[in-house]
Design a protein around this motif. Structure first.
Motif, PDB file in Angstrom:
ATOM      1  N   LEU A   4      -3.157   2.305  -6.190  1.00 13.21           N
ATOM      2  CA  LEU A   4      -2.086   1.475  -5.633  1.00 13.21           C
ATOM      3  C   LEU A   4      -1.199   0.929  -6.754  1.00 13.21           C
ATOM      4  O   LEU A   4       0.026   0.885  -6.616  1.00 13.21           O
ATOM      5  N   ASP A   5      -1.814   0.526  -7.876  1.00 14.46           N
ATOM      6  CA  ASP A   5      -1.038   0.050  -9.030  1.00 14.46           C
ATOM      7  C   ASP A   5      -0.139   1.151  -9.583  1.00 14.46           C
ATOM      8  O   ASP A   5       1.026   0.911  -9.915  1.00 14.46           O
ATOM      9  N   HIS A   6      -0.666   2.365  -9.691  1.00 15.54           N
ATOM     10  CA  HIS A   6       0.124   3.493 -10.187  1.00 15.54           C
ATOM     11  C   HIS A   6       1.306   3.781  -9.263  1.00 15.54           C
ATOM     12  O   HIS A   6       2.417   4.054  -9.724  1.00 15.54           O
ATOM     13  N   ALA A  11       7.083   3.339  -8.067  1.00  8.97           N
ATOM     14  CA  ALA A  11       8.155   2.877  -7.165  1.00  8.97           C
ATOM     15  C   ALA A  11       9.143   1.984  -7.906  1.00  8.97           C
ATOM     16  O   ALA A  11      10.361   2.098  -7.713  1.00  8.97           O
ATOM     17  N   VAL A  12       8.638   1.098  -8.759  1.00  9.73           N
ATOM     18  CA  VAL A  12       9.517   0.217  -9.538  1.00  9.73           C
ATOM     19  C   VAL A  12      10.366   1.051 -10.489  1.00  9.73           C
ATOM     20  O   VAL A  12      11.567   0.823 -10.627  1.00  9.73           O
TER      21      VAL A  12
END
Length: 133
Positions: A4-6, A11-12
């Protein structure tokens, strides 16, 4: 880092690149607008106050960009036609690169006019310099 962090980092990064690309296009439109007032072959900085990338137009029609490239020993101006990312050559001066773009489009304009590169007045639509995201 979790999956999820990746995904969030990706996305950012995608959002940042989208904003940078949009600002680039806005600055290019503003540069072409400055060039519409000039007859013949002309160039103006893509980012006001930063002459390292110049937008080139003839009679207000975008021909492409020229950018300064320094390889450690010498500096050259690279010509890149509009709507491409392909260099057509490296030249000693920005004007020589602008003339190459004109020749590529079949134009016989050899005198290049520099458009004033006054920075826009501070407002919401001001175009940032190249280092801003």
């Amino acid at each position: 880092m979790t999956d999820l962090d990746h995904e969030a980092v990706a996305a950012v990064r995608t959002a940042q690149l989208t904003v940078i690309n949009a600002k680039w296009h806005i600055c290019e439109e503003q540069a072409v607008e400055r060039l519409t007032r000039i007859r013949g072959l002309a160039c103006t900085p893509l980012f006001p106050g930063h002459a390292i990338i110049q937008v080139v137009a003839c009679d207000g029609r975008l021909l492409g960009r020229v950018r300064r490239h320094h390889d450690g020993r010498s500096a050259r101006w690279v010509a890149v036609p509009a709507a491409t990312a392909h260099e057509i050559g490296a030249y000693r001066t920005a004007h020589a690169a602008a003339r190459a773009l004109a020749r590529r489009d079949g134009l016989r304009r050899f005198r290049v006019t520099d458009c004033p590169n006054r920075a826009p007045k501070p407002s919401g639509g001001a175009c940032p310099g190249p280092r801003e995201p």
